[in-house]
Design a protein around this motif. Sequence first.
Motif, PDB file in Angstrom:
ATOM      1  N   GLY A 224       0.811  -1.206   0.000  1.00  0.00           N
ATOM      2  CA  GLY A 224       0.000   0.000   0.000  1.00  0.00           C
ATOM      3  C   GLY A 224       0.846   1.258   0.000  1.00  0.00           C
ATOM      4  N   ALA A 225       1.954   1.254   0.750  1.00  0.00           N
ATOM      5  CA  ALA A 225       2.840   2.419   0.773  1.00  0.00           C
ATOM      6  C   ALA A 225       3.467   2.650  -0.597  1.00  0.00           C
ATOM      7  N   ALA A 226       3.846   1.568  -1.290  1.00  0.00           N
ATOM      8  CA  ALA A 226       4.422   1.700  -2.631  1.00  0.00           C
ATOM      9  C   ALA A 226       3.386   2.260  -3.602  1.00  0.00           C
ATOM     10  N   LEU A 227       2.151   1.807  -3.484  1.00  0.00           N
ATOM     11  CA  LEU A 227       1.087   2.305  -4.363  1.00  0.00           C
ATOM     12  C   LEU A 227       0.803   3.778  -4.093  1.00  0.00           C
ATOM     13  N   ALA A 228       0.843   4.164  -2.826  1.00  0.00           N
ATOM     14  CA  ALA A 228       0.592   5.563  -2.478  1.00  0.00           C
ATOM     15  C   ALA A 228       1.666   6.474  -3.056  1.00  0.00           C
ATOM     16  N   ALA A 229       2.895   5.960  -3.174  1.00  0.00           N
ATOM     17  CA  ALA A 229       4.006   6.767  -3.685  1.00  0.00           C
ATOM     18  C   ALA A 229       4.158   6.670  -5.199  1.00  0.00           C
ATOM     19  N   GLU A 230       3.348   5.830  -5.861  1.00  0.00           N
ATOM     20  CA  GLU A 230       3.479   5.628  -7.302  1.00  0.00           C
ATOM     21  C   GLU A 230       3.225   6.929  -8.067  1.00  0.00           C
ATOM     22  N   ARG A 231       4.161   7.293  -8.932  1.00  0.00           N
ATOM     23  CA  ARG A 231       4.050   8.565  -9.653  1.00  0.00           C
ATOM     24  C   ARG A 231       3.189   8.466 -10.906  1.00  0.00           C
ATOM     25  N   HIS A 232       3.031   7.263 -11.472  1.00  0.00           N
ATOM     26  CA  HIS A 232       2.172   7.107 -12.639  1.00  0.00           C
ATOM     27  C   HIS A 232       0.705   7.103 -12.214  1.00  0.00           C
ATOM     28  N   GLU A 233      -0.111   7.789 -12.973  1.00  0.00           N
ATOM     29  CA  GLU A 233      -1.522   7.860 -12.624  1.00  0.00           C
ATOM     30  C   GLU A 233      -2.207   6.513 -12.824  1.00  0.00           C
ATOM     31  N   ARG A 234      -1.869   5.826 -13.923  1.00  0.00           N
ATOM     32  CA  ARG A 234      -2.500   4.550 -14.231  1.00  0.00           C
ATOM     33  C   ARG A 234      -1.684   3.410 -13.640  1.00  0.00           C
ATOM     34  N   VAL A 235      -2.368   2.556 -12.882  1.00  0.00           N
ATOM     35  CA  VAL A 235      -1.708   1.471 -12.155  1.00  0.00           C
ATOM     36  C   VAL A 235      -2.549   0.216 -12.261  1.00  0.00           C
TER      37      VAL A 235
END
Length: 309
Positions: A224-235
């Motif tokens: 969840g922390a990695a997803l919160a920091a993800e810079r790409h909008e589409r995941v």
Amino acid sequence: MRISEPVRNSGASDRLGRFVLAPVAAVVAVLLVLPGGSLLPTVRPWLGLSIPVLLLPALLRRSRPALLATALPLAAWLAIFGGHLLPDRDAASDLVVVQHNVSDENPDPAGTVRTLVAAGPDLVALEEITPAAVPAYAAAFPAAYAHHTVHGTVALWSRHPLIEAAPLDIRPLGLGDDWNRGLRAVAHTPYGDIAVYVAHLSSVRPGPTGLDTTRRDDSARKLGAALAAERHERVILLGDLNATIADHGLEPVTAHLATDGSDFAFTFPASLPIARIDQVLARSLTVTSVRTLPRTGSDHLPIVARLTV
């Protein structure tokens, strides 16, 4: 000569309905709406089986209290799972993805790959792929899937170029560097760059006080922390998360991503699936459908998901 009809024991029927059937129906209704940890969300769909068991004696005995009480779990179950009963629809899609825990004991990698690519996916995520089995899987994928990355025991095959492929550290506390069950890559698709995560969260183990979810929940928090920091909008996240979407242990993940909930698509165990613990979730894309694929040499069933941009 007039034969009188037997007199019904309405008092006994009311007592059975009021003091047995009605309380049981109320308990089922509460369990359907009660927040739970890991076990209750997993078995919640199956609580619907108790409704006809309660309804039949209520009808036979014409017990009004039991009939009224049985309406409560029926309404709750339909509100939560009623969409699963609707006919299959032709879901629109821009991307098709496949998720599968292939099992580290899978005796037929080539046959497994044939089953997965028959769905025509753009992306295929695998878990429990051992180093010794990687060459067999790589050889089995058609030339259309020229792009792939493997880190630890998770892998991603793609029709589209993959960049920034790297391991993703979601190790639970106390485990060493040899525990590597996550990766992140960026797929260069016709719809733009999409960050793709593949994850295999820790298993849930029986413990002295119930199900031990400590390690899985720790992995979920790090993911969840990695997803919160993800810079790409589409995941897109594909993985064996060892949890149903309703499991509160996945809240660090589901706070950032969503999936389609209109299909049960149970994946585990493959011999008699009772829960979907293999998941496809996304952000800034819509998961329009999730369904299972035919059984492979794994103890999980694969799933295919359709997404729109």
